[in-house]
Write an enzyme that holds these catalytic residues in place. Structure first.
Site, PDB file in Angstrom:
ATOM      1  N   GLY A   8       0.802  -1.234   0.000  1.00 22.95           N
ATOM      2  CA  GLY A   8       0.000   0.000   0.000  1.00 22.95           C
ATOM      3  C   GLY A   8       0.826   1.272   0.000  1.00 22.95           C
ATOM      4  O   GLY A   8       1.915   1.348  -0.578  1.00 22.95           O
ATOM      5  N   ASP A  46       6.536  -4.771   9.318  1.00 23.81           N
ATOM      6  CA  ASP A  46       5.133  -5.091   8.980  1.00 23.81           C
ATOM      7  C   ASP A  46       4.758  -6.424   9.608  1.00 23.81           C
ATOM      8  O   ASP A  46       5.634  -7.255   9.904  1.00 23.81           O
ATOM      9  CB  ASP A  46       4.959  -5.148   7.441  1.00 23.81           C
ATOM     10  N   VAL A  65       2.924  -3.483  15.466  1.00 22.44           N
ATOM     11  CA  VAL A  65       3.197  -2.205  16.144  1.00 22.44           C
ATOM     12  C   VAL A  65       2.549  -2.112  17.528  1.00 22.44           C
ATOM     13  O   VAL A  65       2.932  -1.279  18.350  1.00 22.44           O
ATOM     14  CB  VAL A  65       2.766  -0.984  15.285  1.00 22.44           C
ATOM     15  N   ASN A 125       3.152   4.513   9.751  1.00 27.19           N
ATOM     16  CA  ASN A 125       2.175   4.374   8.664  1.00 27.19           C
ATOM     17  C   ASN A 125       1.178   3.235   8.900  1.00 27.19           C
ATOM     18  O   ASN A 125       0.053   3.291   8.413  1.00 27.19           O
ATOM     19  CB  ASN A 125       2.951   4.163   7.356  1.00 27.19           C
ATOM     20  N   TYR A 141     -12.445   5.122  13.370  1.00 29.19           N
ATOM     21  CA  TYR A 141     -11.294   5.486  12.542  1.00 29.19           C
ATOM     22  C   TYR A 141     -11.058   7.007  12.590  1.00 29.19           C
ATOM     23  O   TYR A 141      -9.919   7.465  12.756  1.00 29.19           O
ATOM     24  CB  TYR A 141     -11.533   5.020  11.101  1.00 29.19           C
TER      25      TYR A 141
HETATM   26  N1  LIG Z   1      -5.910   4.465   1.757  1.00 28.70           N
HETATM   27  C1  LIG Z   1      -6.482   5.587   2.179  1.00 28.70           C
HETATM   28  O1  LIG Z   1      -7.474   6.089   1.610  1.00 28.70           O
HETATM   29  C2  LIG Z   1      -5.929   6.325   3.357  1.00 28.70           C
HETATM   30  C3  LIG Z   1      -6.334   7.663   3.580  1.00 28.70           C
HETATM   31  C4  LIG Z   1      -5.831   8.358   4.680  1.00 28.70           C
HETATM   32  C5  LIG Z   1      -4.939   7.742   5.529  1.00 28.70           C
HETATM   33  N2  LIG Z   1      -4.554   6.454   5.297  1.00 28.70           N
HETATM   34  C6  LIG Z   1      -3.624   5.835   6.232  1.00 28.70           C
HETATM   35  O2  LIG Z   1      -2.452   5.446   5.536  1.00 28.70           O
HETATM   36  C7  LIG Z   1      -1.889   4.287   6.142  1.00 28.70           C
HETATM   37  C8  LIG Z   1      -1.698   3.193   5.107  1.00 28.70           C
HETATM   38  O3  LIG Z   1      -2.958   2.915   4.508  1.00 28.70           O
HETATM   39  P1  LIG Z   1      -3.124   1.893   3.282  1.00 28.70           P
HETATM   40  O4  LIG Z   1      -4.367   2.282   2.584  1.00 28.70           O
HETATM   41  O5  LIG Z   1      -1.844   1.788   2.539  1.00 28.70           O
HETATM   42  O6  LIG Z   1      -3.400   0.538   4.083  1.00 28.70           O
HETATM   43  P2  LIG Z   1      -3.215  -0.977   3.628  1.00 28.70           P
HETATM   44  O7  LIG Z   1      -4.286  -1.722   4.365  1.00 28.70           O
HETATM   45  O8  LIG Z   1      -3.146  -1.082   2.136  1.00 28.70           O
HETATM   46  O9  LIG Z   1      -1.775  -1.346   4.218  1.00 28.70           O
HETATM   47  C9  LIG Z   1      -1.553  -1.302   5.600  1.00 28.70           C
HETATM   48  C10 LIG Z   1      -0.240  -2.013   5.913  1.00 28.70           C
HETATM   49  O10 LIG Z   1      -0.073  -1.964   7.341  1.00 28.70           O
HETATM   50  C11 LIG Z   1       0.210  -3.266   7.821  1.00 28.70           C
HETATM   51  N3  LIG Z   1      -0.300  -3.388   9.188  1.00 28.70           N
HETATM   52  C12 LIG Z   1      -1.587  -3.402   9.601  1.00 28.70           C
HETATM   53  N4  LIG Z   1      -1.656  -3.562  10.934  1.00 28.70           N
HETATM   54  C13 LIG Z   1      -0.373  -3.653  11.372  1.00 28.70           C
HETATM   55  C14 LIG Z   1       0.221  -3.836  12.661  1.00 28.70           C
HETATM   56  N5  LIG Z   1      -0.541  -4.000  13.756  1.00 28.70           N
HETATM   57  N6  LIG Z   1       1.570  -3.872  12.749  1.00 28.70           N
HETATM   58  C15 LIG Z   1       2.344  -3.745  11.640  1.00 28.70           C
HETATM   59  N7  LIG Z   1       1.844  -3.573  10.406  1.00 28.70           N
HETATM   60  C16 LIG Z   1       0.502  -3.537  10.271  1.00 28.70           C
HETATM   61  C17 LIG Z   1      -0.488  -4.210   6.852  1.00 28.70           C
HETATM   62  O11 LIG Z   1       0.052  -5.526   6.900  1.00 28.70           O
HETATM   63  C18 LIG Z   1      -0.267  -3.512   5.515  1.00 28.70           C
HETATM   64  O12 LIG Z   1       0.975  -3.852   4.933  1.00 28.70           O
HETATM   65  C19 LIG Z   1      -2.848   3.907   7.282  1.00 28.70           C
HETATM   66  O13 LIG Z   1      -2.392   4.468   8.501  1.00 28.70           O
HETATM   67  C20 LIG Z   1      -4.146   4.558   6.864  1.00 28.70           C
HETATM   68  O14 LIG Z   1      -5.006   4.814   7.954  1.00 28.70           O
HETATM   69  C21 LIG Z   1      -5.028   5.726   4.232  1.00 28.70           C
END
Ligand SMILES: NC(=O)c1ccc[n+]([C@@H]2O[C@H](COP(=O)([O-])OP(=O)(O)OC[C@H]3O[C@@H](n4cnc5c(N)ncnc54)[C@H](O)[C@@H]3O)[C@@H](O)[C@H]2O)c1
Length: 252
Positions: free
Chosen positions: A17, A37, A62, A88, A156
């Site tokens: 991601g 991760d 984390v 992240n 969230y």
């Molecule tokens: N995608 C969006 O629209 C969006 C918008 C605003 C903010 N965000 C934030 O950006 C960040 C990344 O989002 P994304 O869409 O790439 O998410 P995603 O679900 O595609 O990827 C998240 C990653 O975090 C890892 N992860 C989850 N829980 C974990 C833990 N407890 N310990 C270690 N690793 C863990 C997962 O294995 C994965 O690789 C997040 O914090 C999300 O809240 C995303």
């Protein structure tokens, strides 16, 4: 212009991601990357090494204090120190969208655990090494949702509001140690998790594109230059800030 000295930067949730896009870009501009991760960290780091970059993977949850302590130790052993932490990892793409009174206490606590205890744990684990660095950087990935207040994801939204508040408090505490603490607030982004969960078809046009000045989908690549700036030496006088990177859906 001389390129700045590379930093050693840990990116949590960096195996896929938005996190992986961050890792790839930071590696491309010369930084040493630690991908932390739950799953896929070693494979993602191997991909970066194959492209000629310096990277290692660490399996870490984390939320788990022992895991993040080991993450910090492994990084110091491998690269001699830590200069940056990108918080992240977060729960978003796997969440069911539902009215607040249908969210169970367990769901609320789990989102808070990963999205707020996670960054707190990681910051505590790496801060001794960031102090030694003398140019430490913490970047927390929040969201524009605390500003916009969308319905059906109250846990969230509250968790990401806490990330912004935590950023400000930590910035004041760590400035004396030459550590800056900032936050990036992405808009709705077509990350791997979003695409896999079909969230882009459930979130609604307003969140996705219609509420933006720049009316197109946001991609992980739209976020990476903001992170590169915040971890750079040139950003040493910027702290406590939240930078919205969202095509202009909110003005902070
Ligand atoms: N995608 C969006 O629209 C969006 C918008 C605003 C903010 N965000 C934030 O950006 C960040 C990344 O989002 P994304 O869409 O790439 O998410 P995603 O679900 O595609 O990827 C998240 C990653 O975090 C890892 N992860 C989850 N829980 C974990 C833990 N407890 N310990 C270690 N690793 C863990 C997962 O294995 C994965 O690789 C997040 O914090 C999300 O809240 C995303």
């Amino acid at each position: 212009m001389t390129p700045e000295t590379p930093k050693t930067i840990i990116v949590t949730g960096g195996a896929s991601g938005i996190g992986y896009a961050f890792c790839e870009h930071l590696a491309q501009i010369g930084h040493r990357i630690v991908i932390a991760d739950l799953r896929g960290a070693d494979e993602a780091a191997a991909q970066l090494r194959q492209a000629g970059h310096k990277a290692i993977g660490v399996k870490a949850d984390v939320v788990n204090e022992h895991d993040v302590a080991a993450m910090a130790d492994t990084t110091v052993k491998e690269f001699g120190g830590i200069d940056g932490l990108v918080n992240n990892a977060g729960l978003f793409t796997t969440l069911a969208l539902k009215p607040f009174d249908q969210i169970t206490n367990a769901e609320w606590m789990r989102v808070m655990e990963v999205n707020t205890l996670g960054p707190f744990n990681c910051a505590k684990a790496v801060v001794p090494a960031l102090r030694r660095s003398g140019r430490g950087r913490v970047v927390n990935i929040s969201s524009v949702v605390p500003i916009k207040g969308p319905p059906n994801m109250a846990h969230y939204v509250a968790s990401k509001g806490a990330v912004i508040a935590f950023t400000r408090s930590l910035a004041r505490e760590l400035a004396k140690d030459k550590i800056t603490v900032n936050s990036i607030a992405p808009g709705f982004t077509l990350s791997d998790g979003v695409l896999q969960s079909d969230l882009q078809n459930r979130i609604g046009d307003n969140a996705r594109t219609a509420g933006r000045c720049i009316q197109r989908d946001q991609l992980p690549a739209d976020l990476v230059a903001a992170l590169a700036y915040l971890v750079s030496d040139g950003a040493s006088f910027v702290t406590g800030q939240t930078l919205a990177v969202d095509g202009g859906s909110v003005f902070l």
